[in-house]
Design a protein around this motif. Structure first.
Motif, PDB file in Angstrom:
ATOM      1  N   VAL A 290       0.847  -1.192   0.000  1.00 45.00           N
ATOM      2  CA  VAL A 290       0.000   0.000   0.000  1.00 45.00           C
ATOM      3  C   VAL A 290       0.887   1.247   0.000  1.00 45.00           C
ATOM      4  O   VAL A 290       1.887   1.307   0.714  1.00 45.00           O
ATOM      5  CB  VAL A 290      -0.937   0.005   1.228  1.00 45.00           C
ATOM      6  N   PHE A 291       0.510   2.233  -0.803  1.00 45.79           N
ATOM      7  CA  PHE A 291       1.248   3.492  -0.841  1.00 45.79           C
ATOM      8  C   PHE A 291       0.263   4.643  -1.015  1.00 45.79           C
ATOM      9  O   PHE A 291      -0.916   4.437  -1.343  1.00 45.79           O
ATOM     10  CB  PHE A 291       2.281   3.496  -1.985  1.00 45.79           C
ATOM     11  N   THR A 292       0.739   5.855  -0.784  1.00 49.20           N
ATOM     12  CA  THR A 292      -0.089   7.052  -0.919  1.00 49.20           C
ATOM     13  C   THR A 292       0.172   7.693  -2.271  1.00 49.20           C
ATOM     14  O   THR A 292       1.305   8.090  -2.566  1.00 49.20           O
ATOM     15  CB  THR A 292       0.218   8.063   0.196  1.00 49.20           C
ATOM     16  N   VAL A 293      -0.864   7.781  -3.085  1.00 50.38           N
ATOM     17  CA  VAL A 293      -0.726   8.377  -4.408  1.00 50.38           C
ATOM     18  C   VAL A 293      -1.028   9.874  -4.320  1.00 50.38           C
ATOM     19  O   VAL A 293      -1.868  10.308  -3.531  1.00 50.38           O
ATOM     20  CB  VAL A 293      -1.671   7.697  -5.425  1.00 50.38           C
ATOM     21  N   PHE A 294      -0.309  10.670  -5.129  1.00 54.55           N
ATOM     22  CA  PHE A 294      -0.502  12.116  -5.162  1.00 54.55           C
ATOM     23  C   PHE A 294      -1.121  12.518  -6.499  1.00 54.55           C
ATOM     24  O   PHE A 294      -0.637  12.105  -7.556  1.00 54.55           O
ATOM     25  CB  PHE A 294       0.836  12.852  -4.976  1.00 54.55           C
ATOM     26  N   LYS A 295      -2.173  13.335  -6.425  1.00 54.19           N
ATOM     27  CA  LYS A 295      -2.804  13.861  -7.628  1.00 54.19           C
ATOM     28  C   LYS A 295      -3.277  15.279  -7.329  1.00 54.19           C
ATOM     29  O   LYS A 295      -3.466  15.647  -6.159  1.00 54.19           O
ATOM     30  CB  LYS A 295      -4.005  13.006  -8.047  1.00 54.19           C
ATOM     31  N   PHE A 296      -3.497  16.065  -8.378  1.00 57.62           N
ATOM     32  CA  PHE A 296      -4.163  17.330  -8.175  1.00 57.62           C
ATOM     33  C   PHE A 296      -5.637  17.060  -7.880  1.00 57.62           C
ATOM     34  O   PHE A 296      -6.260  16.209  -8.526  1.00 57.62           O
ATOM     35  CB  PHE A 296      -4.048  18.220  -9.414  1.00 57.62           C
ATOM     36  N   ARG A 297      -6.190  17.759  -6.892  1.00 54.82           N
ATOM     37  CA  ARG A 297      -7.593  17.547  -6.524  1.00 54.82           C
ATOM     38  C   ARG A 297      -8.497  18.034  -7.659  1.00 54.82           C
ATOM     39  O   ARG A 297      -8.385  19.164  -8.122  1.00 54.82           O
ATOM     40  CB  ARG A 297      -7.923  18.296  -5.238  1.00 54.82           C
ATOM     41  N   SER A 298      -9.400  17.164  -8.087  1.00 53.39           N
ATOM     42  CA  SER A 298     -10.320  17.504  -9.169  1.00 53.39           C
ATOM     43  C   SER A 298     -11.780  17.382  -8.748  1.00 53.39           C
ATOM     44  O   SER A 298     -12.672  17.583  -9.563  1.00 53.39           O
ATOM     45  CB  SER A 298     -10.063  16.596 -10.383  1.00 53.39           C
ATOM     46  N   MET A 299     -12.010  17.059  -7.458  1.00 51.11           N
ATOM     47  CA  MET A 299     -13.376  16.887  -6.971  1.00 51.11           C
ATOM     48  C   MET A 299     -13.607  17.798  -5.768  1.00 51.11           C
ATOM     49  O   MET A 299     -12.663  18.302  -5.156  1.00 51.11           O
ATOM     50  CB  MET A 299     -13.619  15.422  -6.597  1.00 51.11           C
TER      51      MET A 299
END
Length: 435
Positions: A290-299
């Motif tokens: 398990v890992f923490t994924v990073f994305k720009f918030r789109s919601m």
């Protein structure tokens, strides 16, 4: 497998299947013709103006470099064209641009003198030659394959893009057949097994139905894990390490050069809706870690405050939780760029099976056999399933996605990765698969 009778009774007549391969499809015709047009022709044009030009060292070095770039581009183009769903003609320009570009970089790096006329002319003529071949071979008609009845061959005829011809008996005579398809695990009669053996001896390709189905659909439908026919269940270890090094380098350069775009995107997200610019989520990754994924918030920030955990993890078509800026970010795939941080941390790759939220991954593992096997390679920002299927969430659709993932693992190679990169660019321009 062929029976002992088929192996020993090889004195039966060779199957009459006519001319199997048009001369335009032969490698030596295409390659030698390409070298004559792209290498010899520009040199002949220049020598007609000044006969001494062929004696110059820069002209000779350029011809050798252009020939190398042409040969590399040719085989790369052919290799990538073997993958299903690839419109080979659309890969001619980018493939030869990469091969000629790589050679020119080497020329600049070592400061070799070269002929611009020969280099540019060779590149343009290479592209023109293979575009012309593509148009000519397209008129030859669809690929023709003969089907030997028995076993699980019935479903293969539903696959499009091929002219299927079902054989009624081993004495059938078919013209211009490119190969024979059979279920080699079925209990075939001695006559059919003799026909298969003689077909192979006469130079006719014989395909197992499962093999040709994977080749035409880009999917691996496994029934037993051993059927992935990988030799071993682990993909090529050397390429895994090489790919990780390339991923890390590209991710570092991208973060350095695109940092202004990332900053502008973060500001736009904060101005459009309340909440942080970055979205974090627990995903299932390489080797089931398990890992923490990073994305720009789109919601919307409040979108995850209530409801079933599984439902919240699924992004639906036309999801009303997506913000105005977020919709653009998803279609352009800009929201994925922060995952370069995950690549630098060794948790992800640019290309691989898409990592799922932990709650969804656990659900799929309970519903689908062998689902965990997709974690044998690092998850990717884009992948074979994404460029073929787009975004899915329902179990039935995920099963199909799993077939694409297994095809990627089975054919794990730089060639397939290049195809995915080029098709991802098309996806970014058209918005297909973005949610």
């Amino acid at each position: 497998m062929l029976s002992e009778a088929a192996r020993t009774n090889l004195d039966a007549p060779v199957p009459n299947i006519g001319s199997r391969r048009h001369w335009l499809l032969r490698i030596r015709v295409q390659l030698l013709g390409g070298l004559l047009v792209a290498i010899v022709l520009p040199a002949a044009i220049r020598s007609s103006v000044d006969p001494r030009v062929l004696l110059s060292s820069n002209q000779q070095a350029t011809m050798i470099a252009a020939a190398i770039a042409h040969i590399v581009g040719f085989f790369a183009y052919r290799r990538m064209g073997n993958f299903p769903g690839v419109a080979a003609a659309s890969y001619i320009l980018p493939t030869f641009a990469m091969s000629y570009g790589a050679v020119l970089v080497m020329i600049f790096f070592f400061r070799f003198d070269y002929s611009r006329f020969q280099a540019i002319g060779s590149f343009l003529l290479s592209v023109s030659w293979y575009f012309g071949l593509s148009l000519a071979t397209r008129r030859l008609g669809p690929y023709r394959l003969a089907i030997i009845p028995g076993g699980e061959v019935d479903r293969i005829e539903t696959v499009g893009g091929v002219n299927w011809r079902r054989l009624a008996s081993p004495s059938d005579a078919l013209e211009r057949i490119s190969g024979v398809v059979a279920d080699l695990r079925a209990d075939l009669s001695a006559d059919w097994e003799r026909y298969i053996a003689n077909s192979a001896l006469s130079g006719v390709p014989v395909y197992h139905v499962k093999q040709i189905s994977e080749s035409l659909t880009g999917r691996v439908e496994i029934e037993h894990l051993s059927e992935n026919t990988l030799g071993s269940l682990n993909p090529n270890h050397f390429y895994i390490k090489l790919k990780q090094m390339i991923d890390w380098t590209v991710a570092l350069l991208m973060l350095l050069f695109l940092s202004p775009l990332l900053l502008i995107t973060a500001i736009a997200i904060r101005l459009d809706s309340k909440g942080p610019a970055m979205f974090r989520q627990e995903r299932m990754g390489y080797r089931g870690q398990v890992f923490t994924v990073f994305k720009f918030r789109s919601m919307l920030l409040d979108a995850d405050q209530a409801g079933d955990e599984r439902e919240k993890a699924i992004t639906k078509s036309e999801d009303d939780r997506i913000t105005r800026v977020g919709r653009f970010l998803r279609k352009s795939r800009i929201d994925e760029l922060p995952q370069a941080l995950n690549i630098l941390r060794g948790e992800m790759s640019w290309i691989g099976p898409r990592p799922e939220a932990v709650v969804l991954s656990e659900w799929y593992e309970n519903e689908l056999p062998f689902y965990r096997y997709r974690h044998i390679v690092r998850p990717g920002i884009t992948g074979w399933a994404q460029v073929n299927q787009g975004h899915v969430a329902a179990v039935d659709d995920v099963l199909e996605k799993l077939h694409y993932d297994f095809y990627y693992i089975k054919n794990f190679s730089p060639w397939l990765d290049v195809v995915i990169v080029l098709r991802t660019i098309k996806t970014m321009l058209t918005g297909f698969g973005a949610r």
